[in-house]
Design a protein around this motif. Structure first.
Motif, PDB file in Angstrom:
ATOM      1  N   GLU A  79      25.214   1.390   9.096  1.00 22.27           N
ATOM      2  CA  GLU A  79      26.449   1.744   8.421  1.00 22.27           C
ATOM      3  C   GLU A  79      26.976   3.095   8.888  1.00 22.27           C
ATOM      4  O   GLU A  79      26.242   4.048   9.058  1.00 22.27           O
ATOM      5  CB  GLU A  79      26.209   1.781   6.913  1.00 22.27           C
ATOM      6  CG  GLU A  79      27.507   1.726   6.148  1.00 22.27           C
ATOM      7  CD  GLU A  79      27.299   1.303   4.698  1.00 22.27           C
ATOM      8  OE1 GLU A  79      26.146   1.008   4.322  1.00 22.27           O
ATOM      9  OE2 GLU A  79      28.283   1.289   3.958  1.00 22.27           O
ATOM     10  N   ARG A  80      28.287   3.137   9.106  1.00 18.63           N
ATOM     11  CA  ARG A  80      28.930   4.391   9.467  1.00 18.63           C
ATOM     12  C   ARG A  80      30.046   4.702   8.494  1.00 18.63           C
ATOM     13  O   ARG A  80      30.667   3.797   7.939  1.00 18.63           O
ATOM     14  CB  ARG A  80      29.475   4.315  10.894  1.00 18.63           C
ATOM     15  CG  ARG A  80      28.406   4.697  11.914  1.00 18.63           C
ATOM     16  CD  ARG A  80      28.950   4.597  13.294  1.00 18.63           C
ATOM     17  NE  ARG A  80      29.223   3.221  13.666  1.00 18.63           N
ATOM     18  CZ  ARG A  80      29.690   2.874  14.849  1.00 18.63           C
ATOM     19  NH1 ARG A  80      29.945   3.778  15.746  1.00 18.63           N
ATOM     20  NH2 ARG A  80      29.912   1.607  15.134  1.00 18.63           N
ATOM     21  N   GLU A  81      30.331   5.959   8.358  1.00 19.32           N
ATOM     22  CA  GLU A  81      31.339   6.392   7.402  1.00 19.32           C
ATOM     23  C   GLU A  81      32.728   5.880   7.789  1.00 19.32           C
ATOM     24  O   GLU A  81      33.068   5.835   8.965  1.00 19.32           O
ATOM     25  CB  GLU A  81      31.350   7.918   7.361  1.00 19.32           C
ATOM     26  CG  GLU A  81      31.646   8.455   5.964  1.00 19.32           C
ATOM     27  CD  GLU A  81      31.557   9.968   5.948  1.00 19.32           C
ATOM     28  OE1 GLU A  81      32.477  10.580   5.434  1.00 19.32           O
ATOM     29  OE2 GLU A  81      30.565  10.480   6.486  1.00 19.32           O
ATOM     30  N   GLY A  82      33.501   5.521   6.783  1.00 17.73           N
ATOM     31  CA  GLY A  82      34.875   5.112   7.030  1.00 17.73           C
ATOM     32  C   GLY A  82      35.032   3.656   7.406  1.00 17.73           C
ATOM     33  O   GLY A  82      36.134   3.198   7.639  1.00 17.73           O
ATOM     34  N   GLU A  83      33.927   2.941   7.473  1.00 16.79           N
ATOM     35  CA  GLU A  83      34.013   1.522   7.810  1.00 16.79           C
ATOM     36  C   GLU A  83      33.632   0.701   6.581  1.00 16.79           C
ATOM     37  O   GLU A  83      32.684   1.031   5.889  1.00 16.79           O
ATOM     38  CB  GLU A  83      33.041   1.176   8.945  1.00 16.79           C
ATOM     39  CG  GLU A  83      33.441   1.786  10.259  1.00 16.79           C
ATOM     40  CD  GLU A  83      32.370   1.587  11.327  1.00 16.79           C
ATOM     41  OE1 GLU A  83      32.697   1.745  12.487  1.00 16.79           O
ATOM     42  OE2 GLU A  83      31.202   1.307  10.985  1.00 16.79           O
TER      43      GLU A  83
END
Ligand code: ZN
Length: 127
Positions: A79-83
């Motif tokens: 998981e990555r931020e903003g997605e």
């Protein structure tokens, strides 16, 4: 618009769909065997309820949103931020469904119609 997960190309492909007066467009491509990245823009007018008087009114939507579509369960270490991560269960990417759930989440936000915004200011002054 639907596309089978295994048929998603690894080169970015453009898409564009429309629901009522909202346009959902951008590109999508496969980034791994079971992950698809979708870069999108959501632009248009959306009918929402005022959280004070319940009156329906239109708001302008103009959002850039990236999605990660996971074929099956998504491992949160990716998981990555903003997605926004969406797990897909039937191996089919359904753009209409992605758009309508995104619009649902926008419309469930806190919205105040122009009338209540005016009245709200008056009430604040009285306090
Ligand atoms: Zn209102």
């Amino acid at each position: 618009m639907q596309i089978e997960f295994k048929k998603v190309p690894s080169l970015e492909k453009e898409f564009s769909i429309k629901l009522n007066s909202v346009e959902f467009s951008g590109t999508f491509c496969k980034i791994s065997q079971n992950l698809v990245k979708l870069k999108s823009k959501i632009v248009g007018k959306l009918l929402v309820d005022c959280c004070k008087c319940g009156e329906e009114h239109y708001i302008e939507v103009d959002e850039i949103q990236d999605f990660i579509l996971s074929d099956g369960e998504f491992s949160s270490s990716n998981e990555r931020e903003g997605e926004i991560v969406i797990e897909i269960e039937n191996h089919v990417v359904d753009f209409d469904e992605i758009l309508s759930s995104e619009l649902e989440s926008i419309s469930s936000d806190y919205h105040i119609c122009p009338d209540c915004q005016k009245n709200g200011n008056l009430v604040d002054i009285e306090y």
